[in-house]
Design a protein around this motif. Structure first.
Motif, PDB file in Angstrom:
ATOM      1  N   ASP A 119      -8.368  28.053 -41.246  1.00 48.40           N
ATOM      2  CA  ASP A 119      -8.309  28.853 -42.476  1.00 48.40           C
ATOM      3  C   ASP A 119      -9.703  29.212 -42.977  1.00 48.40           C
ATOM      4  OD1 ASP A 119      -5.465  29.008 -42.892  1.00 48.40           O
ATOM      5  OD2 ASP A 119      -5.514  26.872 -43.357  1.00 48.40           O
ATOM      6  N   ASN A 122     -11.111  32.104 -40.806  1.00 51.86           N
ATOM      7  CA  ASN A 122     -10.488  33.383 -41.156  1.00 51.86           C
ATOM      8  C   ASN A 122     -10.996  33.904 -42.496  1.00 51.86           C
ATOM      9  OD1 ASN A 122      -8.941  33.329 -38.814  1.00 51.86           O
ATOM     10  ND2 ASN A 122      -7.223  32.287 -39.818  1.00 51.86           N
ATOM     11  N   ARG A 125     -14.504  35.202 -42.091  1.00 48.84           N
ATOM     12  CA  ARG A 125     -14.507  36.455 -41.331  1.00 48.84           C
ATOM     13  C   ARG A 125     -14.217  37.643 -42.246  1.00 48.84           C
ATOM     14  NH1 ARG A 125     -10.832  35.162 -38.145  1.00 48.84           N
ATOM     15  NH2 ARG A 125     -12.191  34.112 -36.644  1.00 48.84           N
ATOM     16  N   LYS A 126     -13.274  37.464 -43.166  1.00 47.83           N
ATOM     17  CA  LYS A 126     -12.951  38.537 -44.115  1.00 47.83           C
ATOM     18  C   LYS A 126     -14.137  38.812 -45.035  1.00 47.83           C
ATOM     19  CE  LYS A 126     -10.308  41.425 -46.387  1.00 47.83           C
ATOM     20  NZ  LYS A 126      -9.836  42.697 -45.799  1.00 47.83           N
TER      21      LYS A 126
END
Length: 267
Positions: A119, A122, A125-126
Motif C-alpha cells: 500500500d 502504491n 507512486r501516485k
C-alpha cells in the motif's frame, strides 16, 4: 569415597573424592598413587630414612602435600571432562534457541513488510505521478480508497504488536510507524471531507464558519499529505533496519556458538 593413608611418618591425610568421581577414576588412583606411596614407604624404611635426621622426616609435610595434590589432580580429571561435556551440551541447546529465534524474527520481518510495503508503494507512486510528472491529480476516490487501505494497515500493525514479542527497540519502531500511518490517514480524511460532505442537508446544516473551517483544514491536509507520506517511509525504513540489525546480531551469535562448539566438541 574417602581414602586415608599414613605414610613416611606424616600425620594422617585424607583424600576426598567428589560424588562425580566415577569408578574408573577411583581405580586409577588406587592403581597408581597408593602403590607408589607404599613402595616408597618400604624403600624408605629399608634405607632407614625415617630417622629424626633423615630428609624425609624433615620434609614429611611437604611430601604429603605433593602426594595429596597429585591424587587430587588425578581425581578431578574426569570431573573436568564431565564439565566440558556439560558446557558443550549447554552451548548446543543455546544454539537451537538462537536458531529458532532467528527463524521467528525472519518470519515477523516478512509479515510486517507485507503489511506495509504494498500500500505504501502504491501511495508513493501516485504522489510521484501527480507531483513530479504532473499526471492526473488527487481525485476524491483516490483519497478515500487510500485512506481506507492505510487504515487497515494500521489495524493489522496494531494486531501484530499485541500478539508478538519483539525486542523493545523493534516494538518502538512498530509504534512509530503505526502513529505516522494513522496521521497520514487523518490527513487523507481531512482532505476529501470538503468534497464529499455537504454544508446543508435534509436534517442538518453546517454554519458558514464551521464550513469554512472544514475547507481550510482540507486544503491544509492536502499540503501535508506529501510530508506525512515521507514520514511513513522513514519510519518504515527504520523498522526494517531494526529487524535487519536483530537478524545480523542473531547470525553473529550463531557463528560464535558454532566456533565454540567445534572447539569444545568431545568427538
Amino acid at each position: 569415597m574417602r581414602l586415608a593413608w599414613r605414610a613416611l611418618g606424616c600425620p594422617c591425610g585424607v583424600i576426598v573424592l567428589g560424588d562425580g568421581m566415577n569408578v574408573r577414576g577411583a581405580a586409577l588412583i588406587m592403581a597408581t598413587v597408593l602403590p607408589g606411596v607404599g613402595l616408597l614407604a618400604v624403600f624408605a624404611r629399608g634405607a632407614n630414612l625415617f630417622s629424626d635426621q633423615s630428609w624425609i622426616y624433615r620434609y614429611q609435610t611437604l611430601i604429603g602435600a605433593v602426594v595429596a595434590l597429585l591424587a587430587a589432580y588425578i581425581a578431578v580429571r574426569p570431573v573436568w571432562r564431565q564439565l566440558k561435556y556439560i558446557k558443550f551440551q549447554s552451548s548446543a541447546m543455546y544454539r537451537d534457541f538462537v536458531d529458532r529465534r532467528l527463524s521467528e524474527i525472519h518470519e515477523r520481518y516478512k509479515i510486517v513488510s507485507e503489511f506495509v510495503s504494498g500500500d505504501l508503494d502504491n501511495f508513493e507512486r501516485k504522489i510521484y505521478e501527480v507531483e513530479e510528472l504532473g499526471i492526473g491529480k488527487y481525485d476524491i476516490e483516490w483519497l478515500f480508497e487510500s485512506g481506507q487501505n492505510l487504515y487497515f494497515v494500521v489495524v493489522n500493525m496494531e494486531s501484530y504488536k499485541s500478539k508478538r514479542l519483539d525486542p523493545l527497540f523493534i516494538e518502538d519502531k512498530v509504534q512509530n510507524i503505526i502513529e505516522s500511518i494513522r496521521f497520514l490517514v487523518d490527513r487523507l480524511e481531512a482532505a476529501h471531507r470538503p468534497h464529499t460532505a455537504e454544508q446543508f442537508g435534509e436534517d442538518y446544516a453546517i454554519s458558514d464558519e464551521d464550513w469554512a473551517q472544514i475547507e481550510k483544514e482540507g486544503a491544509l491536509a492536502e499540503e501535508q499529505i506529501i510530508g506525512a507520506a515521507s514520514k511513513v517511509r522513514r519510519d518504515f525504513n527504520d523498522l526494517r533496519a531494526s529487524f535487519e540489525f536483530e537478524i545480523n546480531r542473531m547470525r553473529t551469535s550463531l557463528r560464535s556458538i558454532d566456533q565454540e562448539l567445534i572447539k569444545a566438541s568431545p568427538l
